[in-house]
Design a protein around this motif. Sequence first.
Motif, mmCIF file in Angstrom:
data_model
loop_
_atom_site.group_PDB
_atom_site.id
_atom_site.type_symbol
_atom_site.label_atom_id
_atom_site.label_comp_id
_atom_site.label_asym_id
_atom_site.label_seq_id
_atom_site.Cartn_x
_atom_site.Cartn_y
_atom_site.Cartn_z
ATOM 1 N N THR A 160 -89.404 -19.382 -43.749
ATOM 2 C CA THR A 160 -88.478 -19.600 -44.994
ATOM 3 C C THR A 160 -87.402 -19.777 -44.729
ATOM 4 O O THR A 160 -86.666 -18.859 -44.074
ATOM 5 C CB THR A 160 -89.054 -18.804 -46.031
ATOM 6 O OG1 THR A 160 -90.519 -18.632 -46.373
ATOM 7 C CG2 THR A 160 -88.233 -19.117 -47.303
ATOM 8 N N VAL A 161 -86.429 -20.746 -45.047
ATOM 9 C CA VAL A 161 -85.205 -20.764 -45.392
ATOM 10 C C VAL A 161 -84.767 -20.903 -46.795
ATOM 11 O O VAL A 161 -85.252 -21.389 -47.926
ATOM 12 C CB VAL A 161 -84.659 -22.099 -44.499
ATOM 13 C CG1 VAL A 161 -83.008 -22.374 -44.925
ATOM 14 C CG2 VAL A 161 -84.737 -21.909 -43.213
ATOM 15 N N VAL A 162 -83.416 -20.450 -46.997
ATOM 16 C CA VAL A 162 -83.006 -20.176 -48.349
ATOM 17 C C VAL A 162 -81.716 -20.646 -48.434
ATOM 18 O O VAL A 162 -80.766 -20.588 -47.551
ATOM 19 C CB VAL A 162 -83.216 -18.543 -48.858
ATOM 20 C CG1 VAL A 162 -82.297 -18.610 -50.125
ATOM 21 C CG2 VAL A 162 -84.365 -18.119 -48.845
ATOM 22 N N LEU A 163 -81.307 -21.560 -49.552
ATOM 23 C CA LEU A 163 -79.920 -21.706 -49.813
ATOM 24 C C LEU A 163 -79.439 -21.157 -51.150
ATOM 25 O O LEU A 163 -79.900 -21.557 -52.060
ATOM 26 C CB LEU A 163 -80.015 -23.370 -49.961
ATOM 27 C CG LEU A 163 -78.578 -24.076 -50.158
ATOM 28 C CD1 LEU A 163 -77.763 -23.574 -48.864
ATOM 29 C CD2 LEU A 163 -78.506 -25.267 -50.451
ATOM 30 N N GLN A 164 -78.603 -20.139 -50.810
ATOM 31 C CA GLN A 164 -78.086 -19.352 -52.144
ATOM 32 C C GLN A 164 -76.990 -20.129 -52.546
ATOM 33 O O GLN A 164 -75.886 -20.640 -51.829
ATOM 34 C CB GLN A 164 -77.712 -18.132 -51.889
ATOM 35 C CG GLN A 164 -77.318 -17.414 -52.955
ATOM 36 C CD GLN A 164 -77.919 -17.114 -54.105
ATOM 37 O OE1 GLN A 164 -79.002 -16.821 -53.730
ATOM 38 N NE2 GLN A 164 -77.418 -16.967 -55.394
ATOM 39 N N MET A 165 -76.995 -20.795 -53.741
ATOM 40 C CA MET A 165 -75.909 -21.607 -54.316
ATOM 41 C C MET A 165 -75.149 -20.965 -55.404
ATOM 42 O O MET A 165 -75.720 -20.590 -56.335
ATOM 43 C CB MET A 165 -76.351 -22.812 -54.740
ATOM 44 C CG MET A 165 -77.337 -23.558 -54.147
ATOM 45 S SD MET A 165 -78.249 -24.980 -54.861
ATOM 46 C CE MET A 165 -77.114 -25.840 -55.339
ATOM 47 N N ASP A 166 -74.083 -20.632 -55.046
ATOM 48 C CA ASP A 166 -73.104 -19.589 -56.051
ATOM 49 C C ASP A 166 -71.951 -20.680 -56.552
ATOM 50 O O ASP A 166 -71.678 -21.627 -55.854
ATOM 51 C CB ASP A 166 -72.466 -18.527 -55.434
ATOM 52 C CG ASP A 166 -73.737 -17.690 -55.101
ATOM 53 O OD1 ASP A 166 -73.548 -16.864 -54.266
ATOM 54 O OD2 ASP A 166 -74.562 -17.376 -55.838
ATOM 55 N N SER A 167 -71.336 -20.342 -57.548
ATOM 56 C CA SER A 167 -70.208 -20.990 -58.493
ATOM 57 C C SER A 167 -70.288 -22.498 -58.091
ATOM 58 O O SER A 167 -69.622 -23.234 -57.592
ATOM 59 C CB SER A 167 -69.143 -20.627 -57.413
ATOM 60 O OG SER A 167 -68.640 -19.247 -57.512
ATOM 61 N N VAL A 168 -71.570 -22.903 -58.623
ATOM 62 C CA VAL A 168 -71.927 -24.436 -58.867
ATOM 63 C C VAL A 168 -71.086 -25.174 -59.524
ATOM 64 O O VAL A 168 -70.704 -24.380 -60.712
ATOM 65 C CB VAL A 168 -73.778 -24.410 -58.865
ATOM 66 C CG1 VAL A 168 -74.377 -23.913 -57.755
ATOM 67 C CG2 VAL A 168 -73.704 -24.102 -60.459
ATOM 68 N N GLN A 169 -71.046 -26.353 -59.320
ATOM 69 C CA GLN A 169 -70.282 -27.215 -60.081
ATOM 70 C C GLN A 169 -71.205 -28.592 -60.382
ATOM 71 O O GLN A 169 -71.983 -28.658 -59.777
ATOM 72 C CB GLN A 169 -68.947 -27.464 -59.189
ATOM 73 C CG GLN A 169 -68.122 -26.228 -58.970
ATOM 74 C CD GLN A 169 -67.738 -25.655 -60.168
ATOM 75 O OE1 GLN A 169 -67.158 -26.294 -61.212
ATOM 76 N NE2 GLN A 169 -67.358 -24.352 -60.115
ATOM 77 N N PRO A 170 -70.250 -29.236 -61.319
ATOM 78 C CA PRO A 170 -71.351 -30.440 -61.768
ATOM 79 C C PRO A 170 -71.463 -31.381 -60.602
ATOM 80 O O PRO A 170 -72.511 -32.131 -60.542
ATOM 81 C CB PRO A 170 -70.502 -31.115 -62.851
ATOM 82 C CG PRO A 170 -69.779 -29.890 -63.508
ATOM 83 C CD PRO A 170 -69.501 -28.901 -62.359
ATOM 84 N N GLU A 171 -70.534 -31.353 -59.613
ATOM 85 C CA GLU A 171 -70.854 -32.380 -58.423
ATOM 86 C C GLU A 171 -71.815 -31.953 -57.569
ATOM 87 O O GLU A 171 -71.874 -32.581 -56.548
ATOM 88 C CB GLU A 171 -69.357 -32.759 -57.798
ATOM 89 C CG GLU A 171 -68.738 -31.234 -57.501
ATOM 90 C CD GLU A 171 -67.609 -30.800 -58.488
ATOM 91 O OE1 GLU A 171 -67.992 -31.108 -59.720
ATOM 92 O OE2 GLU A 171 -66.680 -30.118 -58.111
ATOM 93 N N ASP A 172 -72.493 -30.503 -57.829
ATOM 94 C CA ASP A 172 -73.575 -30.086 -56.989
ATOM 95 C C ASP A 172 -74.809 -30.624 -57.497
ATOM 96 O O ASP A 172 -75.862 -30.361 -56.826
ATOM 97 C CB ASP A 172 -73.491 -28.846 -56.749
ATOM 98 C CG ASP A 172 -72.317 -28.110 -56.434
ATOM 99 O OD1 ASP A 172 -71.857 -27.059 -56.996
ATOM 100 O OD2 ASP A 172 -71.922 -28.638 -55.165
ATOM 101 N N THR A 173 -74.755 -31.495 -58.695
ATOM 102 C CA THR A 173 -75.812 -32.156 -59.089
ATOM 103 C C THR A 173 -76.570 -32.947 -58.075
ATOM 104 O O THR A 173 -76.092 -34.096 -57.736
ATOM 105 C CB THR A 173 -75.691 -32.646 -60.411
ATOM 106 O OG1 THR A 173 -75.398 -31.686 -61.493
ATOM 107 C CG2 THR A 173 -76.975 -33.300 -60.859
#
Length: 119
Positions: A76-89
């Motif tokens: 398994t690989v995980v992508l932890q996304m913090d402080s997301v912004q609208p442009e990360d949509t």
Amino acid sequence: VQLQASGGGLVQPGGSLRLSCVASGNAFSINTWNWYRQPPGKQREWVAMIIRDDSTKYTDSVKGRFTISRDNAKNTVVLQMDSVQPEDTAVYYCNVYGTSTTLKPFTSWGQGTLVTVSS
């Protein structure tokens, strides 16, 4: 090797989300795990990678906010996304490069998981 991505959803700006990608099937080795994303109306772009020695790289726009990690025991690989912004949509895809049991190179893609950042 088949990849199954999960964890997408709706998150508010500044929030966090955790994407997972599970690999199944037989391979001699998986050498590189990648996350890509495709924003609405745009081309797919590379986001992050982790290789066998656990070194990582990120595209500039996510450095300091996203973290890629892997659990070899669980494939398994995980992508932890913090402080997301609208442009990360975007629709997020996991991808691997590896060596098959017949010692040939291969690449495989997951089906994608949608991340929407909106208030």
